[in-house]
Motif scaffolding. Structure first.
Motif, PDB file in Angstrom:
ATOM      1  N   ALA A 143       0.831  -1.206   0.000  1.00  0.00           N
ATOM      2  CA  ALA A 143       0.000   0.000   0.000  1.00  0.00           C
ATOM      3  C   ALA A 143       0.867   1.259   0.000  1.00  0.00           C
ATOM      4  N   ASP A 144       1.916   1.251   0.815  1.00  0.00           N
ATOM      5  CA  ASP A 144       2.813   2.417   0.849  1.00  0.00           C
ATOM      6  C   ASP A 144       3.491   2.631  -0.502  1.00  0.00           C
ATOM      7  N   SER A 145       3.855   1.531  -1.176  1.00  0.00           N
ATOM      8  CA  SER A 145       4.502   1.648  -2.479  1.00  0.00           C
ATOM      9  C   SER A 145       3.577   2.309  -3.502  1.00  0.00           C
ATOM     10  N   LEU A 146       2.316   1.887  -3.526  1.00  0.00           N
ATOM     11  CA  LEU A 146       1.347   2.511  -4.429  1.00  0.00           C
ATOM     12  C   LEU A 146       1.145   3.985  -4.086  1.00  0.00           C
ATOM     13  N   ARG A 147       1.029   4.271  -2.815  1.00  0.00           N
ATOM     14  CA  ARG A 147       0.761   5.656  -2.401  1.00  0.00           C
ATOM     15  C   ARG A 147       1.913   6.582  -2.765  1.00  0.00           C
ATOM     16  N   TRP A 148       3.141   6.183  -2.465  1.00  0.00           N
ATOM     17  CA  TRP A 148       4.287   7.048  -2.739  1.00  0.00           C
ATOM     18  C   TRP A 148       4.564   7.156  -4.237  1.00  0.00           C
TER      19      TRP A 148
END
Length: 236
Positions: A143-148
């Motif tokens: 999720a963090d990878s998609l968000r950033w």
């Protein structure tokens, strides 16, 4: 008369039907708004409770609460970032599809963690904690990878637009500061171009003009009565 009554009845039915349709739509929109507000309030209360448990409790209960809080915070932030970015960047729709698939696993893990909070066998729950942490870490990392990635993309687009706008402003500023060319110079240049164009154009052959009439034509000789008539032999 009957035709007028029929038309009036049809118009009345149309107005009533339209009113009913608009009423249903308004009620549905209000219901969805209330449900959305209730869901947000419920999430806020649950997040506050989890935060309190993560700080106020130790051991398995505190660990479970912290895992749920971290998972929910990451997933909610990613969902918001992708939804906002997709409004201006159509390429993020595919990322939203991937996030929906990831959300399925997130909801499953959150439900499992919630059930374990009520589990009386703390020993058995403690044995499951390493696997639960690993699953939560993978979901949070994805999720963090998609968000950033979405944020980096938006920031790159903003930087490119600012750079292009800065170049255009510099060009316009340079044009505004070029006061060495006066309007008179522009007029002189235009006149010179006109003269050059006229000189380059072919000259047509002028039409011959008839010579002007004499200003003082010869005056005819007047015959006075005292003059003698000319003799015939002198004629010709």
């Amino acid at each position: 008369m009957e035709a007028a009554l029929i038309i009036f009845a049809l118009m009345l039915l149309t107005v009533v039907g339209l009113g009913a349709y608009l009423t249903v739509k308004a009620v549905g929109a209000a219901k969805r708004g209330v449900e959305r507000t209730v869901a947000q309030a419920r999430r806020s209360v649950e997040d506050t409770t989890l935060r309190a448990k993560s700080f106020g409790q130790v051991g398995v209960a505190g660990a479970l609460a912290q895992l749920r809080l971290d998972l929910r915070t990451s997933m909610r932030a990613t969902q918001q970032a992708l939804a906002e970015g997709a409004q201006t960047d159509a390429s993020l729709r595919e990322s939203l599809g991937l996030f929906e698939r990831l959300s399925t696993h997130g909801h499953e893990l959150d439900g499992e963690l919630k059930r374990l909070e009520q589990e009386p066998d703390r020993q058995r729950t403690a044995e499951l904690l390493p696997d639960l942490r690993e699953r939560a870490a993978k979901i949070i990392q994805a999720a963090d990878s998609l968000r950033w990635a979405a944020r980096d993309r938006a920031r790159r687009f903003a930087e490119d637009e600012i750079s292009l706008l800065s170049e255009q402003i510099e060009m316009e500023s340079g044009a505004l500061r070029d006061w060495s060319r006066e309007p008179v110079d522009d007029l002189a240049a235009a006149a010179a171009e006109w003269d050059a164009a006229q000189a380059a154009a072919p000259n047509p052959t002028p039409t011959p003009t008839p010579p002007p009439a004499a200003l003082n034509p010869p005056t005819p000789t007047m015959q006075y009565p005292w003059q003698k008539a000319p003799r015939p032999e002198s004629a010709g």
